[in-house]
Design a protein around this motif. Structure first.
Motif, PDB file in Angstrom:
ATOM      1  N   TRP A 198       0.847  -1.195   0.000  1.00  8.50           N
ATOM      2  CA  TRP A 198       0.000   0.000   0.000  1.00  8.50           C
ATOM      3  C   TRP A 198       0.886   1.250   0.000  1.00  8.50           C
ATOM      4  O   TRP A 198       2.043   1.217   0.405  1.00  8.50           O
ATOM      5  CB  TRP A 198      -0.914   0.017   1.227  1.00  8.50           C
ATOM      6  N   LEU A 199       0.328   2.370  -0.442  1.00 12.98           N
ATOM      7  CA  LEU A 199       1.017   3.643  -0.348  1.00 12.98           C
ATOM      8  C   LEU A 199       0.903   4.186   1.067  1.00 12.98           C
ATOM      9  O   LEU A 199      -0.074   3.927   1.779  1.00 12.98           O
ATOM     10  CB  LEU A 199       0.441   4.649  -1.353  1.00 12.98           C
ATOM     11  N   ASP A 200       1.907   4.965   1.479  1.00 15.49           N
ATOM     12  CA  ASP A 200       2.040   5.369   2.874  1.00 15.49           C
ATOM     13  C   ASP A 200       2.377   6.857   2.928  1.00 15.49           C
ATOM     14  O   ASP A 200       2.573   7.505   1.897  1.00 15.49           O
ATOM     15  CB  ASP A 200       3.157   4.540   3.522  1.00 15.49           C
ATOM     16  N   ASN A 201       2.450   7.391   4.129  1.00 14.82           N
ATOM     17  CA  ASN A 201       3.005   8.724   4.306  1.00 14.82           C
ATOM     18  C   ASN A 201       4.524   8.664   4.206  1.00 14.82           C
ATOM     19  O   ASN A 201       5.122   7.589   4.331  1.00 14.82           O
ATOM     20  CB  ASN A 201       2.576   9.316   5.646  1.00 14.82           C
ATOM     21  N   SER A 202       5.149   9.812   3.987  1.00 23.93           N
ATOM     22  CA  SER A 202       6.585   9.853   3.707  1.00 23.93           C
ATOM     23  C   SER A 202       7.380   9.061   4.729  1.00 23.93           C
ATOM     24  O   SER A 202       8.249   8.254   4.383  1.00 23.93           O
ATOM     25  CB  SER A 202       7.068  11.298   3.667  1.00 23.93           C
ATOM     26  N   VAL A 203       7.082   9.296   6.001  1.00 23.67           N
ATOM     27  CA  VAL A 203       7.672   8.523   7.102  1.00 23.67           C
ATOM     28  C   VAL A 203       6.572   8.306   8.126  1.00 23.67           C
ATOM     29  O   VAL A 203       5.808   9.230   8.441  1.00 23.67           O
ATOM     30  CB  VAL A 203       8.859   9.264   7.759  1.00 23.67           C
ATOM     31  N   ALA A 204       6.467   7.103   8.649  1.00 19.48           N
ATOM     32  CA  ALA A 204       5.432   6.814   9.643  1.00 19.48           C
ATOM     33  C   ALA A 204       5.853   5.621  10.486  1.00 19.48           C
ATOM     34  O   ALA A 204       6.603   4.758  10.029  1.00 19.48           O
ATOM     35  CB  ALA A 204       4.087   6.537   8.971  1.00 19.48           C
ATOM     36  N   GLY A 205       5.363   5.585  11.701  1.00 22.25           N
ATOM     37  CA  GLY A 205       5.659   4.452  12.576  1.00 22.25           C
ATOM     38  C   GLY A 205       5.008   4.631  13.931  1.00 22.25           C
ATOM     39  O   GLY A 205       4.499   5.706  14.262  1.00 22.25           O
ATOM     40  N   GLY A 206       5.022   3.571  14.712  1.00 21.98           N
ATOM     41  CA  GLY A 206       4.466   3.618  16.054  1.00 21.98           C
ATOM     42  C   GLY A 206       5.432   4.251  17.036  1.00 21.98           C
ATOM     43  O   GLY A 206       6.642   4.342  16.795  1.00 21.98           O
ATOM     44  N   ILE A 207       4.888   4.693  18.165  1.00 26.82           N
ATOM     45  CA  ILE A 207       5.699   5.278  19.231  1.00 26.82           C
ATOM     46  C   ILE A 207       5.917   4.204  20.295  1.00 26.82           C
ATOM     47  O   ILE A 207       4.983   3.836  21.012  1.00 26.82           O
ATOM     48  CB  ILE A 207       5.017   6.506  19.841  1.00 26.82           C
ATOM     49  N   PRO A 208       7.124   3.657  20.403  1.00 27.98           N
ATOM     50  CA  PRO A 208       7.359   2.595  21.379  1.00 27.98           C
ATOM     51  C   PRO A 208       7.385   3.128  22.806  1.00 27.98           C
ATOM     52  O   PRO A 208       7.598   4.322  23.045  1.00 27.98           O
ATOM     53  CB  PRO A 208       8.726   2.035  20.966  1.00 27.98           C
ATOM     54  N   SER A 209       7.169   2.245  23.741  1.00 28.86           N
ATOM     55  CA  SER A 209       7.145   2.625  25.149  1.00 28.86           C
ATOM     56  C   SER A 209       8.481   3.230  25.559  1.00 28.86           C
ATOM     57  O   SER A 209       9.549   2.702  25.245  1.00 28.86           O
ATOM     58  CB  SER A 209       6.841   1.399  26.014  1.00 28.86           C
ATOM     59  N   GLY A 210       8.410   4.358  26.270  1.00 24.90           N
ATOM     60  CA  GLY A 210       9.605   4.995  26.794  1.00 24.90           C
ATOM     61  C   GLY A 210      10.285   5.964  25.863  1.00 24.90           C
ATOM     62  O   GLY A 210      11.256   6.611  26.248  1.00 24.90           O
ATOM     63  N   MET A 211       9.813   6.099  24.627  1.00 26.55           N
ATOM     64  CA  MET A 211      10.462   6.989  23.667  1.00 26.55           C
ATOM     65  C   MET A 211       9.593   8.227  23.432  1.00 26.55           C
ATOM     66  O   MET A 211       8.414   8.117  23.134  1.00 26.55           O
ATOM     67  CB  MET A 211      10.711   6.269  22.342  1.00 26.55           C
ATOM     68  N   PRO A 212      10.167   9.432  23.564  1.00 26.12           N
ATOM     69  CA  PRO A 212       9.402  10.648  23.290  1.00 26.12           C
ATOM     70  C   PRO A 212       8.907  10.691  21.849  1.00 26.12           C
ATOM     71  O   PRO A 212       9.463  10.044  20.952  1.00 26.12           O
ATOM     72  CB  PRO A 212      10.413  11.772  23.571  1.00 26.12           C
ATOM     73  N   VAL A 213       7.883  11.502  21.622  1.00 25.81           N
ATOM     74  CA  VAL A 213       7.235  11.548  20.315  1.00 25.81           C
ATOM     75  C   VAL A 213       8.230  11.956  19.228  1.00 25.81           C
ATOM     76  O   VAL A 213       8.367  11.265  18.205  1.00 25.81           O
ATOM     77  CB  VAL A 213       6.035  12.514  20.350  1.00 25.81           C
ATOM     78  N   PHE A 214       8.940  13.067  19.420  1.00 28.58           N
ATOM     79  CA  PHE A 214       9.825  13.550  18.362  1.00 28.58           C
ATOM     80  C   PHE A 214      10.992  12.596  18.120  1.00 28.58           C
ATOM     81  O   PHE A 214      11.429  12.410  16.980  1.00 28.58           O
ATOM     82  CB  PHE A 214      10.341  14.954  18.675  1.00 28.58           C
ATOM     83  N   GLU A 215      11.500  11.991  19.179  1.00 24.45           N
ATOM     84  CA  GLU A 215      12.589  11.028  18.995  1.00 24.45           C
ATOM     85  C   GLU A 215      12.120   9.811  18.209  1.00 24.45           C
ATOM     86  O   GLU A 215      12.896   9.195  17.469  1.00 24.45           O
ATOM     87  CB  GLU A 215      13.164  10.615  20.349  1.00 24.45           C
TER      88      GLU A 215
END
Length: 358
Positions: free
Chosen positions: A208-225
């Motif tokens: 499928w087509l996606d956004n330029s970069v995308a992924g889940g936010i793992p536990s313990g990691m800040p959003v921007f990181e």
């Protein structure tokens, strides 16, 4: 969730239809009623999952009835399941009262279910992600981290964490980052977008087509990181380039029910990154999750969205971009207000504990 490659639709989808594919679930009117006879085969019935049976305990998920039936078979001292007449809900046992204890119970349970073949299409070995997602007391609250003293005292927002693949089984709210990388002026009809095609081997939504970069936010990691990490892994982007040019632009949120009738309420933190006019930029697949990147015009992106070949939440992220930069306006889109409001839903969260958590 889809395990199949995309197939273009015969008639172009409207923008509202794209939103409805992603934001496709509402709790039934009789949700929470003790007068409704519920059967395990009823995929429209859900039971709230709370941290404890205490009044006011926060709801952290919504469980399908066949999941509840399996939890009834667990050993004493881990789960409490009240009967409908007492306000039907599932919670941890009173002894499972700290983040570490909840994490341990869920880790053992989910790994055992994986190894014994429970729900193989969701948590079977081929679906297992080996990545932990955080679960919060308040899904709209702060993303804090594991408390150092492993205590509920002080009531931080972090409640526990669990295997990513199992989150839909338990109907918990999950979080991700999505970035739109564009070249040119964002509000111009000549703007172009870097669009990846997902790898054929992806566990979900292959090709499928996606956004330029995308992924889940793992536990313990800040959003921007999390964004910086995904940019490095998926697109071979330098961390300093991302830190200097990525701009936070808000969120979208939607209530999604997958093809297996499990609930996936999700929040996506959105970012824009406009490529400087003097920069030489070309994203490259790095971690095997992306097949290729293509630079597409605005009209090409719109056409492919309406063909239904974008991953549903990625189409919603692009619609949010169109709204923010004037490519979708109330003068040219009759469903403008419904699109706007459905891109920022609350999963009917106030109803999750209706009649049982007061």
């Amino acid at each position: 969730m889809s395990n199949d490659p995309p197939s273009p639709v015969s008639s172009p989808l409207s923008y509202l239809e794209l939103v409805k594919i992603c934001d496709n679930f509402r709790l039934p009117p009789n949700y929470g009623s003790t007068d409704v006879l519920q059967k395990s085969s009823d995929t429209d019935s859900f039971v709230p999952w709370t941290l404890s049976q205490a009044p006011g305990s926060p709801a952290v998920g919504l469980l399908r009835l066949d999941v509840v039936d399996l939890l009834r078979k667990e050993k004493p001292g881990t789960w409490v399941i009240s009967e409908p007449q007492a306000g039907h809900r599932v919670s941890f046992d009173t002894s499972v009262n700290t983040p570490r204890k909840r994490n341990a119970v869920l880790k053992e349970l989910c790994e055992r279910w994986r190894d014994t073949g429970a729900f193989p299409a969701s948590i079977g070995p081929r679906k297992w992600r080996n990545e932990m997602y955080p679960v919060y007391r308040n899904p709209f609250g702060v993303h804090d981290h594991y408390p150092e003293n492993d205590s509920d005292e002080g009531l931080g927002n972090y409640a526990f964490e669990m295997e990513r693949a199992a989150c839909a089984l338990f109907g918990v709210v999950t979080y991700g980052i999505h970035m739109t990388i564009y070249e040119g002026i964002a509000s111009s009809p000549q703007v172009k977008f870097w669009i990846p095609t997902r790898a054929k081997t992806k566990q979900t939504w292959p090709s499928w087509l996606d956004n330029s970069v995308a992924g889940g936010i793992p536990s313990g990691m800040p959003v921007f990181e999390s964004l910086v990490k995904e940019c490095e892994e998926e697109a071979s982007m330098e961390a300093d380039f991302v830190r200097n040019h990525a701009k936070p632009v808000g969120t979208i949120s939607y209530f999604f029910r997958n093809k297996m009738n499990f609930l996936q309420p999700e929040v996506e933190y959105n970012y824009d990154l406009g490529i400087p006019h003097d920069a030489q930029f070309q994203p490259h697949p790095s971690d095997g999750e992306v097949e290729s990147f293509d630079l597409l015009s605005l009209d090409e992106v719109k056409s492919k969205m309406r063909q239904g070949i974008f991953k549903p939440n990625c189409a919603s992220v692009l619609l949010d971009f169109f709204v923010r930069h004037g490519h979708l306006t109330p003068d040219d889109e009759p469903d403008y207000m419904e699109i706007i409001t459905r891109l920022h839903g609350r999963f009917e969260y106030e109803r999750w504990c209706q009649q049982v958590c007061i």
